[in-house]
Design an enzyme around this catalytic site. Structure first.
Site, PDB file in Angstrom:
ATOM      1  N   CYS A 130       0.102  -5.699  -2.331  1.00 46.83           N
ATOM      2  CA  CYS A 130      -0.640  -4.456  -2.097  1.00 46.83           C
ATOM      3  C   CYS A 130      -0.577  -3.570  -3.330  1.00 46.83           C
ATOM      4  CB  CYS A 130      -0.073  -3.723  -0.884  1.00 46.83           C
ATOM      5  SG  CYS A 130      -0.912  -2.163  -0.526  1.00 46.83           S
ATOM      6  N   CYS A 133      -0.352   0.160  -2.434  1.00 42.70           N
ATOM      7  CA  CYS A 133       0.970   0.610  -1.993  1.00 42.70           C
ATOM      8  C   CYS A 133       1.958   0.684  -3.150  1.00 42.70           C
ATOM      9  CB  CYS A 133       1.528  -0.346  -0.946  1.00 42.70           C
ATOM     10  SG  CYS A 133       0.390  -0.814   0.367  1.00 42.70           S
ATOM     11  N   ASP A 134       1.992  -0.363  -3.975  1.00 41.78           N
ATOM     12  CA  ASP A 134       3.081  -0.530  -4.938  1.00 41.78           C
ATOM     13  C   ASP A 134       2.703  -0.302  -6.392  1.00 41.78           C
ATOM     14  OD1 ASP A 134       4.661  -1.226  -2.771  1.00 41.78           O
ATOM     15  OD2 ASP A 134       4.245  -3.364  -2.970  1.00 41.78           O
TER      16      ASP A 134
END
Length: 306
Positions: A130, A133-134
């Site tokens: 992701c 997300c990261d």
């Protein structure tokens, strides 16, 4: 006994919940978490009503709307779906069994794994699925994005302003929409392309340190020094719990007709978990609405004197 159980908390499942609630159905929504795949998406420019919105922002709006209705929600992972002899269905989640007259399967998809040495070991320690997300965790670092489709190119575009260097590795070139390829080519900090390469291993000590590639033409091995790897090679449906109950296509997606019906009366499927040809948020939401309405119609005709 519920009239309807909805499995999944993505766009399809949440929309189905809203439509079921508006029909005053006694319904249960079972999901591990709300949001689904859009939670991994930063830029959404094709959802009607929004010229631009991030995935998490859009799903927050979905969540708000679901919670305006008195629908029961269980935060559990479904492990089994069974068809009972009396025409009802049983759904097992976290050891508890629930029964319903109808079920909508809307459990979506999950990232496909590379299945190479080091991937499982370094997941969460440099290997991510992701970018949304990261990505911020890799500011100023060298990263690799693996894949050649829309999600891979979007990840590379998203990470390029953050990372020091971005490698883009694809087995056979790009398989993405032209507009996304154009955006990739227009980056101020271009990515380094490795087209026609296969990932064979991920190595490191405490965290990711190297990505090992092999040329598909020459079989020459290349090692890239990286601190982060984003795997974007597609998705696979969350359908293991449906084994033996529904028919799958060759991708293990659930076969449905144009009204979201499966081979079993009372069992419906919606969104990316189905064999529908296009995987889009707006289509998943439409599927969820359709499935709830068709389930309501199914129950209406089952009732005495209906």
């Amino acid at each position: 006994m519920y009239e309807l159980i909805i499995i999944g908390g993505g766009p399809a499942g949440m929309t189905a919940a809203v439509y079921a609630a508006r029909k005053r159905m006694n319904a249960l929504l079972i999901t591990k978490e709300f949001g689904g795949q859009p939670m991994w998406t930063m830029d959404i420019e094709n959802y009607m009503g929004y010229q631009f919105v991030t995935g998490p922002e859009l799903m927050e709006k979905f969540d708000e709307q679901v919670r305006k209705f008195p629908i029961e929600i269980k935060y559990e992972e479904v492990t089994k779906l069974a068809a009972n002899d009396d025409g009802t269905f049983s759904v097992t989640g976290d050891g508890e069994e629930y029964r319903a007259q109808t079920v909508i399967v809307a459990s979506g998809k999950r990232p496909r794994r590379l299945a190479v040495p080091g991937e499982a070991e370094f997941t969460g320690r440099g290997v991510s699925y992701c970018a949304t997300c990261d990505g911020p965790l890799y500011a100023g670092k060298t990263v690799a994005v693996i894949g050649g489709g829309n999600s891979a190119l979007q990840a590379a575009i998203e990470i390029s302003p953050i990372a020091e260097k971005v490698y883009l590795i694809s087995i056979a070139g790009y398989n993405a929409d032209p507009i996304i390829i154009e955006k990739l080519k227009e980056l101020k900090r271009p990515v380094v392309e490795f087209m026609g390469y296969t990932t064979t291993a991920i190595t490191g000590s405490q965290a990711v340190e190297k990505l090992v590639l092999v040329s598909n033409d020459t079989r020459e091995q290349t090692e890239l020094d990286v601190q982060g790897i984003f795997v974007e090679i597609g998705l696979e449906p969350n359908t293991e719990y449906c084994e033996g109950v529904v028919d799958f296509n060759k991708y293990r997606e659930i076969n449905t007709d144009c009204r979201t019906r499966t081979k079993l009366p009372g069992l419906f499927a919606a969104g990316d978990v189905t064999n529908g040809p296009d995987k889009q948020i707006v289509i998943a939401a439409g599927d969820g609405a359709k499935a709830a309405l068709v389930a309501y119609e199914f129950l209406l005709h089952k009732r005495p004197n209906a």
